[in-house]
Design a protein around this motif. Sequence first.
Motif: not given
Length: 320
Positions: A10-18
């Motif tokens: 899971v990429r960093s921006r996606a993790l932040d969004w989640v």
Amino acid sequence: MSDGDEGGGVRSRALDWVGRQLDTGERITGVEALHGGITAEMRRLTVAGPAGGTRRLVLRTFTDPYFVEHAEVLLNREADALVLLAGTGIPAPGRIAVDPTAAHCEYPSLLMTHLPGRTVLDDEGLEARVPLLARQLVAIHTLRPAERPHEYEAWTAADAVVPPDHADAAAWGAAIDVIREPAPPYEGRFLHRDFHPGNVLFHVPPPGRAGPRITGVVDWVQTSWGPADLDVAHCSTNLALLHGPAWGLRFAEAYEEAGGVLAAAASERLYWRLLDGLAFAAEVRHVARPWREAGRAELTTRTVEGRLDAYVTALMDALG
């Protein structure tokens, strides 16, 4: 977590969004890749709460250029379908958040609840699972949404079909001529449009206990409006390729036994069955790969092509 390293990919921006979708005090404590899909990356996220409890979510991410290009339509369609299905009794995931244009994530993504159970692709126990699949599909077709989804799209056309190597040329030529004709009239139904064993989750108890039961139906990206025959055809083709042509023919019977209604004329049933089956000629390699990854190592491209040929021939014999 760094892009593509930790977090199960899971990429960093996606993790932040989640993370912004979680409740206060919750945090992601685990990420696991889910295998078996064709069009998207799927990740199961474990989320821990401040009181020590945990829950699971699923993150769908489109990274393939084709699906990235069409992600806004596809992910919004699935997100809308999940909202529609809530409270209907159909065991579908719940929508949490959607980023269809990658405004917040590296790639277009959909976050949803996790359902229990697992896909079951083995031959063993198939006789018990087929009626369950049929009953579940009948239940989906009974839905009458206030706003209909878009009209179904055919996934092949007569001039686009290229028969597999070593296929029965006469049978395939006749089959292609069938779908060259105009589509038969039909009574529209709410369609999953990609209903097959790989998109259905089961709870399978140990031997000697109660039989299997369906715990979830996933992947609502192709939701549309069209003939019940088309959903039945798609599941039938998948069963024929996974388990043999006889099971492809059996599923339509099981659907009717469950109370489903198909086209009255054999010629109309044949049209929809072939419209789906012939579309697989160009997709065998892609559909066989996740089946092998799921443990069906014997399902080589050549084997699945042979089953597709036998299924098309069986349809022409039975309904042609």
